[in-house]
Scaffold this active site. Structure first.
Site, PDB file in Angstrom:
ATOM      1  N   HIS A  30       0.953  -1.278  -0.014  1.00 12.85           N
ATOM      2  CA  HIS A  30       0.018  -0.066  -0.003  1.00 12.85           C
ATOM      3  C   HIS A  30       1.108   1.213   0.190  1.00 12.85           C
ATOM      4  O   HIS A  30       1.288   1.782   1.138  1.00 12.85           O
ATOM      5  CB  HIS A  30      -0.900  -0.027   1.215  1.00 12.85           C
ATOM      6  CG  HIS A  30      -1.971   1.109   1.159  1.00 12.85           C
ATOM      7  ND1 HIS A  30      -3.158   1.068   1.737  1.00 12.85           N
ATOM      8  CD2 HIS A  30      -1.938   2.308   0.888  1.00 12.85           C
ATOM      9  CE1 HIS A  30      -3.812   2.066   1.672  1.00 12.85           C
ATOM     10  NE2 HIS A  30      -3.128   2.984   1.081  1.00 12.85           N
ATOM     11  N   ALA A  37      -8.229  11.727   2.758  1.00 15.87           N
ATOM     12  CA  ALA A  37      -7.664  12.621   1.803  1.00 15.87           C
ATOM     13  C   ALA A  37      -8.183  12.391   0.218  1.00 15.87           C
ATOM     14  O   ALA A  37      -7.762  12.678  -0.690  1.00 15.87           O
ATOM     15  CB  ALA A  37      -6.185  12.437   1.768  1.00 15.87           C
ATOM     16  N   HIS A  70     -11.975   3.191   5.117  1.00 14.96           N
ATOM     17  CA  HIS A  70     -12.766   4.355   4.720  1.00 14.96           C
ATOM     18  C   HIS A  70     -14.239   4.271   5.002  1.00 14.96           C
ATOM     19  O   HIS A  70     -14.859   4.479   4.048  1.00 14.96           O
ATOM     20  CB  HIS A  70     -12.364   4.957   3.441  1.00 14.96           C
ATOM     21  CG  HIS A  70     -10.745   5.461   3.051  1.00 14.96           C
ATOM     22  ND1 HIS A  70     -10.561   6.728   3.506  1.00 14.96           N
ATOM     23  CD2 HIS A  70      -9.743   4.986   2.683  1.00 14.96           C
ATOM     24  CE1 HIS A  70      -9.353   7.020   3.382  1.00 14.96           C
ATOM     25  NE2 HIS A  70      -8.898   5.874   3.097  1.00 14.96           N
ATOM     26  N   ASN A 116      -7.169   4.349  10.850  1.00 20.41           N
ATOM     27  CA  ASN A 116      -7.274   5.794  10.056  1.00 20.41           C
ATOM     28  C   ASN A 116      -8.400   5.503   9.199  1.00 20.41           C
ATOM     29  O   ASN A 116      -8.734   4.346   8.470  1.00 20.41           O
ATOM     30  CB  ASN A 116      -6.018   5.936   9.426  1.00 20.41           C
ATOM     31  CG  ASN A 116      -4.951   6.196  10.324  1.00 20.41           C
ATOM     32  OD1 ASN A 116      -4.541   7.538  10.773  1.00 20.41           O
ATOM     33  ND2 ASN A 116      -3.898   5.359  10.787  1.00 20.41           N
ATOM     34  N   HIS A 167       0.684   8.458  12.200  1.00 26.43           N
ATOM     35  CA  HIS A 167      -0.504   7.981  11.973  1.00 26.43           C
ATOM     36  C   HIS A 167      -1.290   7.244  13.288  1.00 26.43           C
ATOM     37  O   HIS A 167      -2.434   7.211  13.468  1.00 26.43           O
ATOM     38  CB  HIS A 167      -0.805   6.863  10.839  1.00 26.43           C
ATOM     39  CG  HIS A 167      -0.794   7.709   9.539  1.00 26.43           C
ATOM     40  ND1 HIS A 167       0.318   8.248   8.867  1.00 26.43           N
ATOM     41  CD2 HIS A 167      -2.002   7.962   8.689  1.00 26.43           C
ATOM     42  CE1 HIS A 167       0.100   8.778   7.882  1.00 26.43           C
ATOM     43  NE2 HIS A 167      -1.188   8.615   7.454  1.00 26.43           N
ATOM     44  N   ASP A 193       2.029   3.571   3.093  1.00 25.60           N
ATOM     45  CA  ASP A 193       1.101   4.415   2.487  1.00 25.60           C
ATOM     46  C   ASP A 193       1.522   5.784   2.135  1.00 25.60           C
ATOM     47  O   ASP A 193       0.898   6.757   2.120  1.00 25.60           O
ATOM     48  CB  ASP A 193       0.001   4.844   3.804  1.00 25.60           C
ATOM     49  CG  ASP A 193      -1.385   5.569   3.126  1.00 25.60           C
ATOM     50  OD1 ASP A 193      -1.534   5.534   1.864  1.00 25.60           O
ATOM     51  OD2 ASP A 193      -2.002   6.357   3.708  1.00 25.60           O
TER      52      ASP A 193
END
Length: 375
Positions: free
Chosen positions: A55, A135, A189, A213, A245, A268
């Site tokens: 990722h 984001a 998400h 997150n 994070h 990330d």
């Protein structure tokens, strides 16, 4: 090539002082199988498998979402130089036409020994929950769409290995049931509660995108995605361990909850990684980098500015996670998660000779070896 006297990471997570033998880019069992007897003295060095980052959006001023094969190759060169030898470029939330160009660009990269190997692609958007967009651009978010995914997969030549889905969105259950045998379905998400997440996991979503997150936190009355993932032994969870994070105490507690068999360390990283402080972009949005922190203009964290090898150093040196656990989570588990452990992720006879030699004292990189060739 013969690597002498290294402290070599084993598949069970232990270390063993031993010699390693490489022939035709692969690890072999004995010195008799080696035609070129060139030796490397690895005394005082840790010998680790090349790391596997599943990722990452970019580095060194380039973003996978630029759909630029030349830029992607520069990212791959940077990753290899830092001991990340296997890599999954990761997309952002964008319109289908743009995503198709992005995924097609990965097939255009001429992969050679100067680069980390692309071992798959990670499709992070657009099947997200607008309430937890992070984001990502809300305008381009859409409900889980089987046809949409299959068109992107076709454009990629079948390279998409992971896709993120918010299980609380309409169509998510059908999406998971239709595609669970074709791609790793990751929950992320999302504002999903425990029951919603647990049901999605039961249906076949066995992966979580950057745990903690862009989701609700773990609460004693509302355990959410984190609690559901901890309860399900079949679920693996990504963690961004850049020191930004996730708080160090939370990282340590997560290792206690999940063990080092189910955590996948990721970077990330975005295009500001490996670059000086300043203004950059992620999926078309302006990002400001200050140190290891990358944010949108409104302060939202926007990916990381840290590569995976530096994440390993952070968890070991600043969070008190054992190096063997960090390596397991950054090489073994990640390789297994995208189905490449037969070739990558450990130092085992028959596998590709991708290795990183680190100084034992400070874990600084002494040498990177890709397919049996020194950088």
């Amino acid at each position: 090539m013969i690597i002498r006297n290294g402290n070599v990471f084993q598949e069970d997570g232990s270390y063993r002082k031993m010699d390693l033998y490489v022939e035709n880019g692969r690890i072999v069992s004995s010195e008799e199988e080696v035609s070129d007897k060139e030796e490397i003295d690895a005394s005082g060095l840790k010998v680790l498998p090349g790391l596997v980052d599943i990722h990452s959006h970019g580095a060194v001023g380039h973003d996978f979402s630029d759909a630029d094969a030349t830029g992607l190759k520069k990212i791959l060169k940077y990753e290899k130089a830092h001991g990340i030898t296997s890599y999954c470029p990761t997309s952002m939330t964008l319109p289908m036409e743009q995503l198709i160009r992005i995924f097609a660009s990965a097939t255009e990269v001429e992969q050679d020994d100067s680069c980390a190997r692309i071992v798959g692609l990670n499709m992070e958007g657009p099947f997200l929950d607008p309430a937890k967009k992070g984001a990502h651009v809300e305008e381009y978010i859409r409900k889980p769409d089987i046809r949409f995914f299959r068109e992107c997969q076709e454009a990629s030549g079948g390279m998409i290995k992971v896709v993120t889905v918010a299980p609380n969105m309409e169509g998510a259950e059908a999406f998971i049931e239709a595609l669970k045998n074709d791609v790793v379905i990751s929950i992320g998400h999302t504002g999903a509660d425990y029951d919603c997440a647990a049901k999605a996991m039961e249906k076949g979503a066995h992966h979580v995108t950057h745990l903690y997150n862009a989701m609700a936190g773990l609460s004693h009355r509302k355990p959410g995605v984190v609690g559901a993932a901890a309860d399900d032994e079949h679920v693996e969870a990504e963690m961004i361990c850049d020191g930004v994070h996730i708080h160090p105490a939370t990282v340590r507690q997560t290792f206690k909850m999940f063990g080092d068999d189910r955590i996948i360390m990721i970077s990330d990283s975005m295009e500001a990684t490996g670059m000086p402080d300043g203004d950059y972009a992620l999926g078309g949005q302006k990002v400001i980098k200050k140190g290891h922190l990358a944010t949108l203009e409104d302060g939202t964290i926007a990916g990381s500015a840290t590569n995976l090898m530096d994440c390993v150093r952070v968890v070991v040196q600043k969070m008190n996670i054992p190096l063997e656990s960090a390596v397991k989570c950054a090489a073994v588990n990640s390789a297994k998660s995208v189905g490449i452990y037969d070739q990558y992720g450990s130092i085992t006879p028959g596998k590709t000779a991708n290795m990183v030699l680190l100084k034992e004292k400070d874990l600084s990189t002494k040498q990177v070896i890709l397919k049996g060739k020194m950088l």
